[in-house]
Enzyme design. Sequence first.
Site, PDB file in Angstrom:
ATOM      1  CD  GLN A 100      -2.865  -0.800   2.448  1.00 21.05           C
ATOM      2  OE1 GLN A 100      -3.970  -0.421   2.115  1.00 21.05           O
ATOM      3  NE2 GLN A 100      -2.533  -0.948   3.706  1.00 21.05           N
ATOM      4  CG  HIS A 118      -2.803   2.749  -2.031  1.00 17.61           C
ATOM      5  ND1 HIS A 118      -2.831   2.798  -0.661  1.00 17.61           N
ATOM      6  CD2 HIS A 118      -3.894   2.041  -2.394  1.00 17.61           C
ATOM      7  CE1 HIS A 118      -3.886   2.131  -0.217  1.00 17.61           C
ATOM      8  NE2 HIS A 118      -4.539   1.660  -1.250  1.00 17.61           N
ATOM      9  CB  SER A 192      -4.074  -0.224  10.680  1.00 20.00           C
ATOM     10  OG  SER A 192      -4.482   0.453   9.504  1.00 20.00           O
ATOM     11  CG  ASN A 216       0.905  -4.326  12.864  1.00 19.35           C
ATOM     12  OD1 ASN A 216       1.166  -4.036  11.715  1.00 19.35           O
ATOM     13  ND2 ASN A 216       0.266  -3.506  13.685  1.00 19.35           N
TER      14      ASN A 216
HETATM   15  P1  NAD Z   1      -1.579   2.502   8.803  1.00 15.15           P
HETATM   16  O1  NAD Z   1      -0.882   3.794   9.056  1.00 15.15           O
HETATM   17  O2  NAD Z   1      -3.038   2.466   8.819  1.00 15.15           O
HETATM   18  O3  NAD Z   1      -1.064   1.370   9.849  1.00 15.15           O
HETATM   19  C1  NAD Z   1       0.272   1.109  10.080  1.00 15.15           C
HETATM   20  C2  NAD Z   1       0.416  -0.100  11.018  1.00 15.15           C
HETATM   21  O4  NAD Z   1       1.820  -0.384  11.154  1.00 15.15           O
HETATM   22  C3  NAD Z   1      -0.131   0.145  12.424  1.00 15.15           C
HETATM   23  O5  NAD Z   1      -0.956  -0.953  12.771  1.00 15.15           O
HETATM   24  C4  NAD Z   1       1.132   0.182  13.319  1.00 15.15           C
HETATM   25  O6  NAD Z   1       0.916  -0.430  14.558  1.00 15.15           O
HETATM   26  C5  NAD Z   1       2.121  -0.653  12.508  1.00 15.15           C
HETATM   27  N1  NAD Z   1       3.535  -0.313  12.709  1.00 15.15           N
HETATM   28  C6  NAD Z   1       4.082   0.903  13.021  1.00 15.15           C
HETATM   29  N2  NAD Z   1       5.435   0.796  13.079  1.00 15.15           N
HETATM   30  C7  NAD Z   1       5.746  -0.484  12.806  1.00 15.15           C
HETATM   31  C8  NAD Z   1       6.970  -1.205  12.716  1.00 15.15           C
HETATM   32  N3  NAD Z   1       8.156  -0.614  12.923  1.00 15.15           N
HETATM   33  N4  NAD Z   1       6.921  -2.538  12.428  1.00 15.15           N
HETATM   34  C9  NAD Z   1       5.723  -3.165  12.224  1.00 15.15           C
HETATM   35  N5  NAD Z   1       4.527  -2.526  12.308  1.00 15.15           N
HETATM   36  C10 NAD Z   1       4.541  -1.207  12.583  1.00 15.15           C
HETATM   37  O7  NAD Z   1      -0.990   2.016   7.430  1.00 15.15           O
HETATM   38  P2  NAD Z   1      -1.595   1.160   6.273  1.00 15.15           P
HETATM   39  O8  NAD Z   1      -2.323  -0.006   6.812  1.00 15.15           O
HETATM   40  O9  NAD Z   1      -0.535   0.953   5.295  1.00 15.15           O
HETATM   41  O10 NAD Z   1      -2.717   2.039   5.566  1.00 15.15           O
HETATM   42  C11 NAD Z   1      -2.915   3.241   5.238  1.00 15.15           C
HETATM   43  C12 NAD Z   1      -2.531   3.988   4.007  1.00 15.15           C
HETATM   44  O11 NAD Z   1      -1.400   4.702   4.312  1.00 15.15           O
HETATM   45  C13 NAD Z   1      -2.222   3.315   2.770  1.00 15.15           C
HETATM   46  O12 NAD Z   1      -3.167   3.797   1.895  1.00 15.15           O
HETATM   47  C14 NAD Z   1      -0.826   3.831   2.321  1.00 15.15           C
HETATM   48  O13 NAD Z   1      -0.878   4.199   0.963  1.00 15.15           O
HETATM   49  C15 NAD Z   1      -0.659   5.036   3.132  1.00 15.15           C
HETATM   50  N6  NAD Z   1       0.672   5.451   3.620  1.00 15.15           N
HETATM   51  C16 NAD Z   1       1.827   5.133   2.979  1.00 15.15           C
HETATM   52  C17 NAD Z   1       3.054   5.539   3.501  1.00 15.15           C
HETATM   53  C18 NAD Z   1       4.317   5.152   2.772  1.00 15.15           C
HETATM   54  O14 NAD Z   1       4.333   5.058   1.558  1.00 15.15           O
HETATM   55  N7  NAD Z   1       5.394   4.867   3.510  1.00 15.15           N
HETATM   56  C19 NAD Z   1       3.117   6.263   4.684  1.00 15.15           C
HETATM   57  C20 NAD Z   1       1.905   6.595   5.321  1.00 15.15           C
HETATM   58  C21 NAD Z   1       0.699   6.174   4.779  1.00 15.15           C
END
Ligand code: NAD
Length: 246
Positions: A100, A118, A192, A216
Amino acid sequence: MDKFIDEAVNYLQEAEHAVVFTGSGISAESGISTFRGEDGLWERYNPEEVASIYGFRKNPAAFWHFARDLFLKSTAFPNPGHEALAQLEKMDVIKAVITQNIDMLHQKAGSQNVLELHGSLDKVDCLNCTREFNWDHIASVLEKDCPVCESCGSKMLKPRIVFFGEALPAGTLKKAREETEKSDVFLVVGSSLEVYPAAGFPDIARYSGAKTILINKDITGLEDMFHTVIKGKAGEVLPRLAEACI
Ligand code: NAD
Ligand code: ZN
């Protein structure tokens, strides 16, 4: 935790078609904030304003301020979690990474078969004159100001990512579903699982007969969907899995 790591290693070693699904949690250790959870970006930003297609059309600058906060403050380097997944693909243990994330860190780490649900920040299009820009160029401008099209002066510069209110790329979604249905091990890392349709993939995998694993940092409340749950950081757990699979 060791018991669950051993269990996951056993599944991976016996797998013929292991597939990984990653969310923003895998990039947290590269300095990129997640959306949800402690310190998540939605504590500070309104997603309707900065991440929806309606908000973007009204005020692209709000998105670019958000993007600066999200991506320019990070090291933007892959961390040991991304690297371990690339290594597992080279070892032919995993066949595909569905993500994602839009940050391109899987590819930078060396993963080859990456399905970006995405989209990614790689390219940015001017919606007014259709000129295309590379992310590196936009990122250098963004350090000082909001980007403006150098050909026509428009502020409507849109990265090829999926905003809220936009459809997922149909071809990539189809491939991701096929990989999920084919998988005999389905490993979810750092998500999440709140965003559909991607969040439905672990169920599809399980009903197709795959062993499902969740890594996670926090409890998601969706643990029942998985055969094995490892509570820990992606950058610490994934290298242990890769090492044990050598
Ligand atoms: P989310 O933000 O909803 O959830 C992230 C999850 O990762 C949480 O449950 C958290 O507990 C867990 N987490 C945090 N640090 C961690 C680690 N070090 N190791 C393991 N787990 C960890 O993210 P999502 O489910 O990907 O969904 C949301 C949307 O966010 C997607 O649409 C995505 O496109 C977008 N997004 C992308 C980026 C990126 O490209 N890096 C950054 C932020 C959001
Ligand atoms: Zn233009």
